[in-house]
Write a protein that holds these residues in place. Structure first.
Motif, mmCIF file in Angstrom:
data_model
loop_
_atom_site.group_PDB
_atom_site.id
_atom_site.type_symbol
_atom_site.label_atom_id
_atom_site.label_comp_id
_atom_site.label_asym_id
_atom_site.label_seq_id
_atom_site.Cartn_x
_atom_site.Cartn_y
_atom_site.Cartn_z
ATOM 1 N N ARG A 149 -9.318 3.732 2.003
ATOM 2 C CA ARG A 149 -8.039 3.778 2.823
ATOM 3 C C ARG A 149 -7.232 4.808 1.793
ATOM 4 N N ASN A 206 -3.135 5.973 1.771
ATOM 5 C CA ASN A 206 -1.551 5.503 2.128
ATOM 6 C C ASN A 206 -1.051 6.884 2.470
ATOM 7 N N GLU A 209 -7.818 -2.677 -2.695
ATOM 8 C CA GLU A 209 -8.045 -3.858 -1.529
ATOM 9 C C GLU A 209 -8.624 -5.087 -2.424
ATOM 10 N N CYS A 245 1.310 2.025 -3.565
ATOM 11 C CA CYS A 245 0.088 2.169 -4.681
ATOM 12 C C CYS A 245 -0.116 3.559 -4.680
ATOM 13 N N GLU A 274 0.921 -1.275 -0.110
ATOM 14 C CA GLU A 274 -0.199 0.052 0.087
ATOM 15 C C GLU A 274 0.866 1.276 -0.061
ATOM 16 N N VAL A 282 -6.008 3.457 -1.757
ATOM 17 C CA VAL A 282 -5.189 2.397 -2.296
ATOM 18 C C VAL A 282 -6.322 1.187 -2.788
#
Length: 74
Positions: A31, A33, A41, A11, A8, A39
């Protein structure tokens, strides 16, 4: 069981990996980073086929694929 790991921290949320996943298990998460990018998932790791299309498409090489070895035929 095949699976992928995402770094992550590398990313940048380009989502190119989501366009090539044949089972459509990769999606953008909520989320962020440390660089401020949303990022990706994996939504259903059990459905991963280990095809590695996502890793080949990723321009930042932040996806690692672990493919389950097939049982040898007798």
């Amino acid at each position: 069981m095949s699976r992928i790991e995402v770094r992550e921290d590398r990313c940048k949320g380009c989502l190119l990996c989501t366009t090539v996943c044949p089972v459509e298990i990769i999606a953008q998460s909520e989320r962020f980073n440390a660089q401020g990018y949303k990022v990706i998932e994996v939504r259903d790791m059990d459905a991963c086929t280990g095809c590695a299309s996502c890793a080949r498409m990723c321009p930042d090489m932040c996806i690692t694929v672990y493919k389950t070895a097939k049982a040898a035929k007798e």
